[in-house]
Design a protein around this motif. Structure first.
Motif, PDB file in Angstrom:
ATOM      1  N   THR A 136       0.835  -1.211   0.000  1.00 18.66           N
ATOM      2  CA  THR A 136       0.000   0.000   0.000  1.00 18.66           C
ATOM      3  C   THR A 136       0.863   1.251   0.000  1.00 18.66           C
ATOM      4  N   LEU A 137       1.950   1.234   0.756  1.00 14.28           N
ATOM      5  CA  LEU A 137       2.840   2.395   0.786  1.00 14.28           C
ATOM      6  C   LEU A 137       3.490   2.607  -0.578  1.00 14.28           C
ATOM      7  N   GLY A 138       3.887   1.510  -1.207  1.00 12.91           N
ATOM      8  CA  GLY A 138       4.493   1.607  -2.528  1.00 12.91           C
ATOM      9  C   GLY A 138       3.535   2.130  -3.584  1.00 12.91           C
ATOM     10  N   GLN A 139       2.242   1.889  -3.367  1.00 18.77           N
ATOM     11  CA  GLN A 139       1.221   2.351  -4.308  1.00 18.77           C
ATOM     12  C   GLN A 139       0.744   3.767  -4.002  1.00 18.77           C
ATOM     13  N   GLY A 140       1.276   4.366  -2.936  1.00 15.96           N
ATOM     14  CA  GLY A 140       0.918   5.737  -2.605  1.00 15.96           C
ATOM     15  C   GLY A 140      -0.317   5.887  -1.737  1.00 15.96           C
ATOM     16  N   PHE A 141      -0.739   4.817  -1.061  1.00 15.08           N
ATOM     17  CA  PHE A 141      -1.891   4.900  -0.171  1.00 15.08           C
ATOM     18  C   PHE A 141      -1.435   5.208   1.258  1.00 15.08           C
ATOM     19  N   HIS A 160       8.807  17.184   7.399  1.00 20.39           N
ATOM     20  CA  HIS A 160       7.481  17.101   6.777  1.00 20.39           C
ATOM     21  C   HIS A 160       7.248  15.656   6.342  1.00 20.39           C
ATOM     22  N   PRO A 161       6.803  14.807   7.281  1.00 21.29           N
ATOM     23  CA  PRO A 161       6.727  13.370   6.997  1.00 21.29           C
ATOM     24  C   PRO A 161       5.612  12.988   6.031  1.00 21.29           C
ATOM     25  N   ALA A 162       5.925  11.991   5.220  1.00 23.95           N
ATOM     26  CA  ALA A 162       4.942  11.297   4.385  1.00 23.95           C
ATOM     27  C   ALA A 162       4.655   9.960   5.054  1.00 23.95           C
ATOM     28  N   PRO A 163       3.623   9.228   4.591  1.00 19.52           N
ATOM     29  CA  PRO A 163       3.329   7.933   5.214  1.00 19.52           C
ATOM     30  C   PRO A 163       4.525   6.986   5.283  1.00 19.52           C
ATOM     31  N   PHE A 164       5.365   6.989   4.224  1.00 21.41           N
ATOM     32  CA  PHE A 164       6.487   6.052   4.256  1.00 21.41           C
ATOM     33  C   PHE A 164       7.533   6.457   5.296  1.00 21.41           C
TER      34      PHE A 164
END
Length: 342
Positions: free
Chosen positions: A103-108, A210-214
């Motif tokens: 899911t993280l790799g797919q941008g979710f 500025h964190p992203a989900p990954f």
């Protein structure tokens, strides 16, 4: 036989992460969920006990299982995207951590706090798995299952699943539902949960402003691997004890006596306490009895140092439960399913 295999008198030592050398009368591994009715109609299966097992990361065998252990080995992920979010149907046998990373790799977004939890996708709703301030229930749209009572496939929406803290309909009606797939609703963007158990501090150490989900996932991986022993190295089932939920009066008294006790108020007025703190303060962190022990890295984790039996591990867990109650008046409960506990 197409879609599944059957093994008699099967060892379960490699099918539970505590590495208990229990056996099952029959082990059925199913690769095609449509074959479930056929498999369940075998007399040896139909007339005996049934236990559904994923990766065995949430179970303690204190005796052999006299019945059929059903291991879900189904695979598959289907995505229906509608712009800002997607509905994702996942077969029960998919590994949970693999799915989270996909899911993280797919941008979710959404599942980043739940990375590195062992087990399968089908097991996730049963326990309503959670970590670092998030629970899987928030993202479950529906669960597909075989209803052994009605003998048909059912689709249960989120409300019907009756999710609660480490609980669900599936735990309250054990044996009734065999989960075959889980449908998730995941957004492309959402507010990240970074205010729990050291995530913000870890992000700062990583130099992430500025964190992203990954980034959050990476921080959680750092935190989990620094605290929790790897089941591949030493037998364990992750957190063995639930964080207890007590009434406000008891929580207030305990906080007065122990101001450092971590506590989290709940919406209904009750208070969740840190089981790890209670266990460590009661003196059980790092305790070992033969090959059964409590991890010296994290007090929630019951570990098998080698050849501990199920009864030996359960005896130590009960000693912890009794000891914490004697010191604090708080009753701990095991998180995994304990097979054979009386």
């Amino acid at each position: 036989m197409g879609g599944y295999t059957l093994i008699e008198n099967a060892s379960l030592a490699n099918r539970n992460t505590l590495r208990v050398d229990a056996r099952a009368t029959l082990l059925a591994e199913i690769r095609d969920a449509t074959k479930l009715p056929e498999l369940l109609d075998f007399p040896a299966v139909r007339n005996g006990r049934l236990l559904v097992l994923g990766e065995g990361s949430n179970v303690l065998f204190t005796e052999d299982f006299e019945g059929t252990v059903l291991a879900m080995a189904t695979r598959g992920v289907q995505v229906e995207s509608d712009g800002d979010s997607a509905r994702i149907a996942v077969a029960a046998g998919e590994r949970w951590d693999d799915f989270v990373r996909w899911t993280l790799g797919q941008g979710f977004a959404g599942l980043e706090n739940l990375i590195l939890i062992p087990g399968t996708v089908g097991a996730a709703p049963i326990q309503n798995i959670g970590a670092y301030g998030c629970e899987v229930a928030e993202f479950v749209e529906s669960v597909e299952a075989w209803d052994t009572r009605a003998r048909c496939v059912v689709k249960l929406d989120q409300a019907t699943c009756a999710f609660a803290y480490r609980d669900s309909l599936f735990k309250r009606e054990p044996g009734r539902y065999i989960i075959t797939a889980v449908r998730f609703r995941l957004p492309r963007s959402r507010a990240l949960r970074t205010d729990y158990a050291g995530i913000e501090e870890q992000l700062a150490r990583m130099g992430v402003d500025h964190p992203a989900p990954f980034h959050v996932a990476e921080a959680v991986v750092h935190l989990r691997t620094s605290k929790l022993p790897d089941p591949a190295v030493i037998g364990n089932a992750g957190s063995f004890f639930k964080n207890p939920i007590v009434n406000a009066a008891l929580a207030a008294q305990l906080k007065q006596d122990h101001p450092e006790l971590p506590a989290w108020p709940q919406p209904d007025g009750s208070v969740k306490l840190s089981a790890a703190w209670l266990i460590e303060t009661a003196g059980f962190k790092g305790v070992r009895e033969g090959d059964a022990g409590i991890s010296n890295r994290h007090a929630l984790v019951l570990v098998n140092h080698g050849k501990a039996s199920g009864p030996q591990l359960w005896a130590l867990a009960q000693r912890v439960i009794v000891g914490v109650h004697a010191v604090f008046g708080v009753q701990l409960e095991p998180e995994p399913l304990v097979i054979g506990a009386r």
